[in-house]
Motif scaffolding. Structure first.
Motif, PDB file in Angstrom:
ATOM      1  N   PRO A  47       0.775  -1.305  -0.090  1.00 22.48           N
ATOM      2  CA  PRO A  47       0.072   0.117  -0.199  1.00 22.48           C
ATOM      3  C   PRO A  47       0.794   1.226   0.057  1.00 22.48           C
ATOM      4  O   PRO A  47       2.175   1.176   0.303  1.00 22.48           O
ATOM      5  CB  PRO A  47      -0.793  -0.157   1.271  1.00 22.48           C
ATOM      6  N   ASN A  48       0.078   2.485  -0.286  1.00 19.20           N
ATOM      7  CA  ASN A  48       1.022   3.543  -0.161  1.00 19.20           C
ATOM      8  C   ASN A  48       1.383   3.996   1.112  1.00 19.20           C
ATOM      9  O   ASN A  48       2.385   4.548   1.267  1.00 19.20           O
ATOM     10  CB  ASN A  48       0.223   4.769  -0.760  1.00 19.20           C
ATOM     11  N   SER A  49       0.696   3.783   2.126  1.00 17.96           N
ATOM     12  CA  SER A  49       0.816   4.044   3.499  1.00 17.96           C
ATOM     13  C   SER A  49       1.769   3.264   4.259  1.00 17.96           C
ATOM     14  O   SER A  49       1.707   1.864   3.828  1.00 17.96           O
ATOM     15  CB  SER A  49      -0.533   4.356   4.127  1.00 17.96           C
ATOM     16  N   ARG A  50       2.180   3.656   5.456  1.00 12.22           N
ATOM     17  CA  ARG A  50       2.818   2.584   6.366  1.00 12.22           C
ATOM     18  C   ARG A  50       2.008   2.266   7.743  1.00 12.22           C
ATOM     19  O   ARG A  50       1.464   3.196   8.029  1.00 12.22           O
ATOM     20  CB  ARG A  50       4.091   3.155   6.605  1.00 12.22           C
ATOM     21  N   VAL A  51       2.368   1.269   8.339  1.00  9.40           N
ATOM     22  CA  VAL A  51       1.843   1.053   9.689  1.00  9.40           C
ATOM     23  C   VAL A  51       3.053   0.987  10.351  1.00  9.40           C
ATOM     24  O   VAL A  51       3.994   0.282  10.405  1.00  9.40           O
ATOM     25  CB  VAL A  51       1.226  -0.262   9.643  1.00  9.40           C
ATOM     26  N   TYR A 130      -0.177   7.818   4.201  1.00  4.81           N
ATOM     27  CA  TYR A 130       0.001   8.022   5.920  1.00  4.81           C
ATOM     28  C   TYR A 130       0.820   7.545   6.580  1.00  4.81           C
ATOM     29  O   TYR A 130       1.419   6.154   5.959  1.00  4.81           O
ATOM     30  CB  TYR A 130      -1.444   7.783   6.285  1.00  4.81           C
ATOM     31  N   ASN A 131       1.316   7.894   7.681  1.00  6.54           N
ATOM     32  CA  ASN A 131       2.136   6.619   8.759  1.00  6.54           C
ATOM     33  C   ASN A 131       0.850   6.519   9.560  1.00  6.54           C
ATOM     34  O   ASN A 131       0.542   7.425  10.548  1.00  6.54           O
ATOM     35  CB  ASN A 131       3.243   7.427   9.357  1.00  6.54           C
ATOM     36  N   LEU A 132       0.596   5.355   9.859  1.00  7.12           N
ATOM     37  CA  LEU A 132      -0.628   5.041  10.701  1.00  7.12           C
ATOM     38  C   LEU A 132       0.121   4.263  12.079  1.00  7.12           C
ATOM     39  O   LEU A 132       0.554   3.139  11.898  1.00  7.12           O
ATOM     40  CB  LEU A 132      -1.551   3.890  10.134  1.00  7.12           C
ATOM     41  N   VAL A 133      -0.074   4.746  13.289  1.00  6.71           N
ATOM     42  CA  VAL A 133       0.513   4.398  14.285  1.00  6.71           C
ATOM     43  C   VAL A 133      -0.366   3.680  15.270  1.00  6.71           C
ATOM     44  O   VAL A 133      -1.465   4.142  15.401  1.00  6.71           O
ATOM     45  CB  VAL A 133       1.179   5.702  15.239  1.00  6.71           C
ATOM     46  N   GLY A 185      -5.352  -2.543  12.479  1.00  2.00           N
ATOM     47  CA  GLY A 185      -4.291  -2.261  11.376  1.00  2.00           C
ATOM     48  C   GLY A 185      -4.824  -2.203   9.831  1.00  2.00           C
ATOM     49  O   GLY A 185      -4.880  -1.342   8.942  1.00  2.00           O
ATOM     50  N   THR A 186      -5.706  -3.591   9.559  1.00  4.27           N
ATOM     51  CA  THR A 186      -6.409  -3.805   8.530  1.00  4.27           C
ATOM     52  C   THR A 186      -7.386  -2.993   8.190  1.00  4.27           C
ATOM     53  O   THR A 186      -7.512  -2.313   7.068  1.00  4.27           O
ATOM     54  CB  THR A 186      -6.832  -5.470   8.514  1.00  4.27           C
ATOM     55  N   PHE A 187      -8.271  -2.576   8.994  1.00  3.98           N
ATOM     56  CA  PHE A 187      -9.461  -1.803   8.649  1.00  3.98           C
ATOM     57  C   PHE A 187      -8.877  -0.424   8.535  1.00  3.98           C
ATOM     58  O   PHE A 187      -9.434   0.289   7.656  1.00  3.98           O
ATOM     59  CB  PHE A 187     -10.623  -2.018   9.921  1.00  3.98           C
ATOM     60  N   ALA A 188      -7.981  -0.034   9.321  1.00  7.48           N
ATOM     61  CA  ALA A 188      -7.629   1.435   9.295  1.00  7.48           C
ATOM     62  C   ALA A 188      -6.797   1.616   7.882  1.00  7.48           C
ATOM     63  O   ALA A 188      -7.215   2.701   7.145  1.00  7.48           O
ATOM     64  CB  ALA A 188      -6.776   1.637  10.578  1.00  7.48           C
ATOM     65  N   LEU A 189      -6.105   0.738   7.686  1.00  8.48           N
ATOM     66  CA  LEU A 189      -5.404   0.875   6.461  1.00  8.48           C
ATOM     67  C   LEU A 189      -6.367   0.819   5.212  1.00  8.48           C
ATOM     68  O   LEU A 189      -6.027   1.744   4.320  1.00  8.48           O
ATOM     69  CB  LEU A 189      -4.215  -0.410   6.262  1.00  8.48           C
ATOM     70  N   SER A 190      -7.394   0.167   5.324  1.00  9.19           N
ATOM     71  CA  SER A 190      -8.128   0.117   4.211  1.00  9.19           C
ATOM     72  C   SER A 190      -8.903   1.303   3.946  1.00  9.19           C
ATOM     73  O   SER A 190      -9.368   1.686   2.796  1.00  9.19           O
ATOM     74  CB  SER A 190      -9.054  -1.129   4.279  1.00  9.19           C
ATOM     75  N   ILE A 191      -9.201   1.785   5.112  1.00 16.40           N
ATOM     76  CA  ILE A 191      -9.945   3.191   4.926  1.00 16.40           C
ATOM     77  C   ILE A 191      -9.044   4.256   4.421  1.00 16.40           C
ATOM     78  O   ILE A 191      -9.447   5.112   3.680  1.00 16.40           O
ATOM     79  CB  ILE A 191     -10.519   3.737   6.305  1.00 16.40           C
ATOM     80  N   LEU A 192      -7.838   4.562   4.979  1.00 14.54           N
ATOM     81  CA  LEU A 192      -6.826   5.339   4.566  1.00 14.54           C
ATOM     82  C   LEU A 192      -6.469   5.284   3.055  1.00 14.54           C
ATOM     83  O   LEU A 192      -6.231   6.370   2.441  1.00 14.54           O
ATOM     84  CB  LEU A 192      -5.613   5.490   5.415  1.00 14.54           C
ATOM     85  N   LEU A 198      -8.206  -4.706   0.360  1.00 19.96           N
ATOM     86  CA  LEU A 198      -7.168  -4.925   1.488  1.00 19.96           C
ATOM     87  C   LEU A 198      -7.702  -5.856   2.757  1.00 19.96           C
ATOM     88  O   LEU A 198      -6.842  -6.735   3.247  1.00 19.96           O
ATOM     89  CB  LEU A 198      -6.389  -3.716   2.039  1.00 19.96           C
ATOM     90  N   LYS A 199      -8.827  -5.755   2.979  1.00 22.38           N
ATOM     91  CA  LYS A 199      -9.425  -6.536   4.264  1.00 22.38           C
ATOM     92  C   LYS A 199      -9.226  -8.082   3.902  1.00 22.38           C
ATOM     93  O   LYS A 199      -8.998  -8.573   4.735  1.00 22.38           O
ATOM     94  CB  LYS A 199     -10.681  -5.961   4.686  1.00 22.38           C
ATOM     95  N   ASP A 200      -9.723  -8.366   2.747  1.00 20.90           N
ATOM     96  CA  ASP A 200      -9.804  -9.674   2.419  1.00 20.90           C
ATOM     97  C   ASP A 200      -8.500 -10.288   2.514  1.00 20.90           C
ATOM     98  O   ASP A 200      -8.306 -11.520   2.673  1.00 20.90           O
ATOM     99  CB  ASP A 200     -10.288  -9.878   1.026  1.00 20.90           C
TER     100      ASP A 200
END
Length: 252
Positions: A47-51, A130-133, A185-192, A198-200
């Motif tokens: 994905p573009n964002s990072r966790v 995003y950087n998702l903390v 992380g999965t739900f948040a990342l799919s939203i962002l 991504l969830k699947d």
């Protein structure tokens, strides 16, 4: 005396070598029969964002952790884990810069938290990745980590709303709204990312693990909140937890 003689006779029969340990997966480090790596995506996702996982040291000792599922499902560099009780520490290379980044958001319930789905997804209105903390630990541990890390105070805090019940059914959750680190992380990342697919892919290792465990004798666990409301939770709870669950403890 006879008993002593029997002990000395049996002693040579005891195997001097320790029992053979079960073979472990070189990736997830779990015993081969209960490895969940077959549930990982065939190709790591990018994905573009990072966790960014800020992990309490006690989490390492847990046998059923879900943070590694997120790590191994994403491309290297897309899921970074920093371990400690306070952040950043001197050995947390690069973390201070990440926390100062204006595109960094944190999942943590503060008075100023906003619903994550109110933020612009990546690419909308010029939004950068995003950087998702995520704070990885029990609720008391996460609270202590947050309050012990002043740099976290200035990060935009967000919350997930309207989510389904956790699929981590082989583990007891504190309340109905609690999710595992992987699910969070999965739900948040799919939203962002604005990408529901991504969830699947990302939830598959957890689903694989739970399905295997249930097929081999494990049972489905209800949350503590649900069991307390049904009067089936065997342990007494304190006033703090009762207040959190909006349940008054019984008075004898």
């Amino acid at each position: 005396m006879a008993n002593d003689d029997m002990v000395w006779e049996e002693l040579p029969k005891i195997d001097a070598d320790p029992p053979r340990m079960r073979d472990k997966c070189i990736q997830c480090r779990r015993p081969i029969p209960v490895c969940w790596c077959l549930g990982l995506p065939n190709t790591r996702l990018s994905p573009n964002s990072r966790v960014i996982i800020l992990q309490h040291p006690a989490e390492v000792k847990r046998c059923l952790r879900t943070a590694p599922m997120l790590t191994y499902a994403l491309e290297p560099g897309k899921c970074l884990t920093f371990r400690g009780k306070k952040f950043p520490l001197p050995h947390h290379e690069g973390l201070a810069d990440i926390l100062k980044d204006p595109n960094t958001v944190m999942l943590y319930p503060t008075n100023d938290s906003v619903a994550l789905d109110t933020l612009d997804p990546v690419g909308i209105n010029g939004q950068k990745p995003y950087n998702l903390v995520i704070l990885d630990g029990t609720w008391p541990q996460a609270k202590a980590m947050f309050h012990g890390s002043p740099m976290l105070y200035s990060i935009r805090s967000c919350k997930l709303v309207g989510l389904p019940t956790s699929e981590y059914v082989i583990r007891t959750q504190p309340t109905e709204g609690c999710l595992s680190t992987l699910e969070t992380g999965t739900f948040a990342l799919s939203i962002l990312e604005g990408n529901s697919q991504l969830k699947d892919e990302l939830l598959r290792p957890l689903q694989y693990l739970c399905r295997f465990q249930l097929q081999n004798g494990a049972v489905t666990h209800q949350s503590k909140e649900w069991r307390i409301k049904q009067n089936t939770y065997p342990k007494l709870i304190g006033k703090r937890l009762a207040k959190q669950l909006r349940v008054l403890p019984e008075v004898s």
